[in-house]
Design an enzyme around this catalytic site. Structure first.
Site, mmCIF file in Angstrom:
data_model
loop_
_atom_site.group_PDB
_atom_site.id
_atom_site.type_symbol
_atom_site.label_atom_id
_atom_site.label_comp_id
_atom_site.label_asym_id
_atom_site.label_seq_id
_atom_site.Cartn_x
_atom_site.Cartn_y
_atom_site.Cartn_z
ATOM 1 N N ASP A 1 0.800 -1.229 0.000
ATOM 2 C CA ASP A 1 0.000 0.000 0.000
ATOM 3 C C ASP A 1 0.832 1.278 0.000
ATOM 4 O OD1 ASP A 1 0.917 -0.685 2.532
ATOM 5 O OD2 ASP A 1 -0.801 0.171 3.560
ATOM 6 N N GLU B 1 11.035 -3.771 12.350
ATOM 7 C CA GLU B 1 12.211 -3.243 11.651
ATOM 8 C C GLU B 1 13.434 -3.315 12.549
ATOM 9 O OE1 GLU B 1 9.397 -1.557 12.213
ATOM 10 O OE2 GLU B 1 8.568 -0.777 10.320
HETATM 11 C C1 UGA Z 1 3.310 -0.472 9.488
HETATM 12 C C2 UGA Z 1 4.685 -0.936 8.998
HETATM 13 O O1 UGA Z 1 5.137 -0.180 7.907
HETATM 14 C C3 UGA Z 1 4.597 -2.371 8.578
HETATM 15 O O2 UGA Z 1 5.763 -2.783 7.951
HETATM 16 C C4 UGA Z 1 4.303 -3.133 9.815
HETATM 17 O O3 UGA Z 1 4.230 -4.506 9.519
HETATM 18 C C5 UGA Z 1 2.983 -2.657 10.391
HETATM 19 O O4 UGA Z 1 2.941 -1.244 10.562
HETATM 20 C C6 UGA Z 1 2.783 -3.228 11.766
HETATM 21 O O5 UGA Z 1 3.652 -3.036 12.581
HETATM 22 O O6 UGA Z 1 1.763 -3.839 12.029
HETATM 23 P P1 UGA Z 1 0.946 -0.272 8.238
HETATM 24 O O7 UGA Z 1 0.732 0.563 7.035
HETATM 25 O O8 UGA Z 1 0.405 0.226 9.521
HETATM 26 O O9 UGA Z 1 2.480 -0.597 8.364
HETATM 27 O O10 UGA Z 1 0.448 -1.768 8.050
HETATM 28 P P2 UGA Z 1 -0.243 -2.473 6.818
HETATM 29 O O11 UGA Z 1 0.050 -1.786 5.552
HETATM 30 O O12 UGA Z 1 -1.646 -2.732 7.181
HETATM 31 O O13 UGA Z 1 0.513 -3.885 6.811
HETATM 32 C C7 UGA Z 1 1.877 -4.016 6.441
HETATM 33 C C8 UGA Z 1 2.010 -5.063 5.320
HETATM 34 O O14 UGA Z 1 1.543 -6.326 5.779
HETATM 35 C C9 UGA Z 1 1.196 -4.727 4.070
HETATM 36 O O15 UGA Z 1 1.938 -5.042 2.926
HETATM 37 C C10 UGA Z 1 -0.044 -5.606 4.188
HETATM 38 O O16 UGA Z 1 -0.580 -5.989 2.945
HETATM 39 C C11 UGA Z 1 0.473 -6.794 4.985
HETATM 40 N N1 UGA Z 1 -0.545 -7.393 5.898
HETATM 41 C C12 UGA Z 1 -1.306 -6.612 6.695
HETATM 42 C C13 UGA Z 1 -0.701 -8.766 5.935
HETATM 43 O O17 UGA Z 1 -0.021 -9.495 5.201
HETATM 44 N N2 UGA Z 1 -1.639 -9.303 6.790
HETATM 45 C C14 UGA Z 1 -2.425 -8.531 7.595
HETATM 46 O O18 UGA Z 1 -3.261 -9.079 8.343
HETATM 47 C C15 UGA Z 1 -2.253 -7.147 7.548
HETATM 48 MN MN MN Z 2 0.663 0.095 5.081
#
Ligand code: UGA
Ligand code: MN
Length: 244
Positions: free
Chosen positions: A105, A188
């Site tokens: 995203d 990270e």
């Molecule tokens: C932030 C950080 O940038 C992420 O790298 C980190 O994993 C996340 O917070 C966290 O600590 O939970 P954020 O934009 O808040 O990112 O999180 P998302 O974009 O919702 O998820 C990070 C990545 O994991 C995305 O590529 C998403 O597609 C993936 N994801 C998310 C999954 O594979 N499973 C899930 O249940 C949710």
């Molecule tokens: Mn994100």
């Protein structure tokens, strides 16, 4: 040398639009190998079809979040099982080049990819945030690293964003135990610490000494899945089959 892009993704109404946007960025970049890893037990057919249409070199893998984290209330370690699966793939299949964790995203300037190709060990660079802090970045003063700027330091040795660093494959292969912890907020930092021994001063600072933003941590508004909205997920080929 190849550039490996490790992208965690999961099934939701925004998935196909996000991956369309991201794939069209990567289609402008030479010699990339896209590792798209779904938090699922079965790969989504529509994602595979999208990947095939891009003409990019890719692997479509699955790595579900372990049940014990899924059940947890509050912050979950999102994308961690996916990224560790990506690291496992690299250990098994790659010998050189650079890898980068790119969430599905975010927004990437194509100039980023030529920057991160320069990585010999670990590189870092600014990430634009759409928050009042505006930025997460190493701070370079008179050509010297002086610290990190981030809205949430929280005792981290490396208070950086997931989109703010890249690692050389050779460097990873020399560290067989490097892994990302299932620790929300500390993914990270935990991963970078697991690459020890190295110190912040050994990092390669890119993007004109961290003066340019080439990656943004953007977030798409979440939408409730609903039957007609699922058309987006199922793709154009199913549209005709839908009886409205
Ligand atoms: C932030 C950080 O940038 C992420 O790298 C980190 O994993 C996340 O917070 C966290 O600590 O939970 P954020 O934009 O808040 O990112 O999180 P998302 O974009 O919702 O998820 C990070 C990545 O994991 C995305 O590529 C998403 O597609 C993936 N994801 C998310 C999954 O594979 N499973 C899930 O249940 C949710
Ligand atoms: Mn994100």
């Amino acid at each position: 040398e190849p550039l490996y892009i490790i992208t965690p993704t999961y099934r939701r109404p925004e998935q196909i639009p996000e991956l369309t946007r991201m794939s069209h960025t990567l289609m402008l970049v030479k010699n990339v190998h896209w590792l798209v890893i779904e938090d699922a037990t079965v790969a989504t057919k529509q994602v595979t079809r999208l990947l095939e249409r891009t003409g990019l070199k890719f692997d479509h893998l699955t790595a579900p979040m372990p049940e014990k984290y899924k059940q947890k209330k509050g912050a979950k370690p999102r994308g961690v099982s996916n990224r560790n699966r990506g690291l496992q793939w690299i250990r098994a299949n790659a010998t050189n080049g650079v890898f980068y964790f790119a969430d599905d995203d975010n927004t990437y300037d194509i100039a980023l990819f030529d920057e991160i190709r320069k990585t010999k060990t670990i590189s870092m660079f600014p990430v634009g945030l759409c928050t009042k802090f505006g930025l997460s970045s190493p701070v370079i003063k008179n050509g010297k690293f002086v610290g990190f700027y981030d809205g949430w330091i929280a005792g981290r040795k490396f208070p950086v964003d997931m989109a703010g660093f890249a690692v050389s494959v050779r460097f990873l292969l020399q560290r067989p135990n490097a892994t990302m912890p299932f620790k929300a907020g500390y993914e990270e930092d935990g991963f970078l610490k697991s690459l020890a021994p190295f110190e912040p001063k050994e990092i390669e600072f890119l993007a004109d000494n961290c003066t340019k933003v080439l990656a943004w941590h953007t977030q798409t508004k979440k939408n409730e899945p609903s039957a007609p909205l699922d058309m987006k997920l199922y793709g154009e080929t199913n549209l005709v089959k839908l009886k409205l």
